[in-house]
Scaffold this motif. Structure first.
Motif, PDB file in Angstrom:
ATOM      1  N   ARG A 282      -9.019  -0.193  -0.738  1.00 19.68           N
ATOM      2  CA  ARG A 282      -8.841  -1.424   0.043  1.00 19.68           C
ATOM      3  C   ARG A 282     -10.139  -1.814   0.738  1.00 19.68           C
ATOM      4  NH1 ARG A 282      -5.430  -1.896   5.749  1.00 19.68           N
ATOM      5  NH2 ARG A 282      -6.566  -3.731   6.503  1.00 19.68           N
TER       6      ARG A 282
ATOM      7  N   VAL B 282      -3.529  -5.222  -2.180  1.00 21.70           N
ATOM      8  CA  VAL B 282      -3.577  -4.699  -0.812  1.00 21.70           C
ATOM      9  C   VAL B 282      -4.833  -5.180  -0.098  1.00 21.70           C
ATOM     10  CG1 VAL B 282      -3.780  -2.606   0.585  1.00 21.70           C
ATOM     11  CG2 VAL B 282      -2.192  -2.674  -1.347  1.00 21.70           C
ATOM     12  N   ALA B 283      -5.974  -5.116  -0.779  1.00 16.13           N
ATOM     13  CA  ALA B 283      -7.234  -5.540  -0.174  1.00 16.13           C
ATOM     14  C   ALA B 283      -7.198  -7.023   0.200  1.00 16.13           C
ATOM     15  CB  ALA B 283      -8.392  -5.268  -1.129  1.00 16.13           C
TER      16      ALA B 283
ATOM     17  N   ALA C 213      -4.125  -2.188  -5.805  1.00 14.41           N
ATOM     18  CA  ALA C 213      -5.156  -1.989  -4.792  1.00 14.41           C
ATOM     19  C   ALA C 213      -5.836  -3.310  -4.428  1.00 14.41           C
ATOM     20  CB  ALA C 213      -6.192  -0.992  -5.303  1.00 14.41           C
TER      21      ALA C 213
ATOM     22  N   SER D 222      -4.245  -7.407   3.091  1.00 17.00           N
ATOM     23  CA  SER D 222      -4.474  -6.721   4.364  1.00 17.00           C
ATOM     24  C   SER D 222      -5.864  -6.940   4.953  1.00 17.00           C
ATOM     25  CB  SER D 222      -4.251  -5.211   4.183  1.00 17.00           C
ATOM     26  OG  SER D 222      -2.905  -4.939   3.876  1.00 17.00           O
TER      27      SER D 222
ATOM     28  N   ALA E  34       0.836  -1.205   0.000  1.00 16.49           N
ATOM     29  CA  ALA E  34       0.000   0.000   0.000  1.00 16.49           C
ATOM     30  C   ALA E  34       0.869   1.252   0.000  1.00 16.49           C
ATOM     31  CB  ALA E  34      -0.918  -0.005   1.222  1.00 16.49           C
TER      32      ALA E  34
END
Length: 283
Positions: free
Chosen positions: A34, A200-201, A197, A204, A18
């Motif tokens: 995210r 990251v989603a 993105a 995380s 990120a």
């Protein structure tokens, strides 16, 4: 245990990825993407039956969503100026303070003082290059993290499965939208940003939350708390590998102090729980 370790690695490497997107999407923009992507994924998977929800379930989901919005947005804002390993070290004070408040034992208070000493070292050492404002943002994110723990447990007790999490993530995305939705225009011109993105989603939020939920169904919460003490170290490793962020001696010392304090608090809670269980068994 392996699931918890995998979740820790996943979320910290997700934060590192990120950080690489801040220049194009901003901290608020990647936070919004995210949360929005994770909300869609969990909604498709869980398909929550909202018509059966009580008022208390809606209240718990909304509260969790607001706290999650603050936790993620403020933490990413701190990453603009603070190395990942340091940000997580300071952020970890939130859950540690929650443990102190919930237990009210002298030992936990002493562990909190030890962790606080480590963070004070960061603030006094100008060679770290981390501004006080960034460290304060990380601490504020930690307070939101403590709220996340409380409200997540409350929602989990009311709504089974991951349906509650899907709604909470949706609320979080809506809360962050005014700050981040206008920052994601470059995604149209650079589709690779959307790939970042989504990564990251998944790392995380989707993968880490999924692993944690399954792990908590198999291991005691005290063991989970002990393993979570590895978060600052994992963040430092992710920051080094992905972002080439090297920590100095004082920074490493602070990381060690906070990690030891968290581990000590978790072990102390485990010992107290064992004594209570033994007392009940004798009766």
């Amino acid at each position: 245990m392996l699931q918890v370790l995998a979740a820790i690695i996943s979320v910290q490497f997700g934060s590192a990825v990120a950080r690489t997107l801040f220049d194009d999407l901003s901290a608020a923009g990647i936070t919004f993407l995210r949360l929005a992507i994770a909300a869609v994924v969990f909604t498709v998977i869980a398909r929550p039956r909202l018509r059966t929800w009580s008022k208390s379930a809606w209240k718990a989901a909304i509260l969790l969503g607001v706290v999650m919005a603050g936790m993620n947005l403020i933490f990413y804002l701190s990453l603009r100026t603070v190395p990942l390993g340091l940000a997580v070290t300071v952020e970890f004070l939130g859950p540690l303070l929650l443990a102190v408040v919930q237990s009210r034992r002298v030992a936990e208070f002493l562990w909190a003082l030890l962790a606080g000493g480590g963070v004070i070292l960061l603030g006094l050492d100008v060679s770290t290059g981390a501004p006080v404002e960034g460290l304060l943002l990380a601490f504020l994110a930690g307070l939101c993290w403590a709220g996340y723990i409380v409200f997540s447990a409350r929602l989990g007790a009311i709504v089974p499965g991951t349906g509650g999490l899907a709604v909470a993530l949706t609320v979080a995305a809506v809360v962050v939208a005014p700050f981040g939705a206008g920052q994601i225009g470059d995604v149209i011109e650079k589709p690779s940003l959307l790939v970042g993105a989504v990564t990251v989603a998944l790392l995380s939020s989707v993968i880490s939350y999924g692993l944690e939920i399954n792990a908590l169904r198999r291991i005691p919460t005290r063991v989970f708390g002990i393993l979570m003490s590895l978060e600052p170290a994992a963040a430092a490793i992710a920051g080094l590998i992905v972002l080439r962020q090297r920590l100095g001696r004082v920074e490493l010392l602070a990381l060690v102090l906070v990690t030891v304090a968290s581990l000590g608090a978790a072990l102390g809670k485990r010992s107290a729980t064992t004594q209570v269980e033994a007392a009940h068994a004798e009766k």
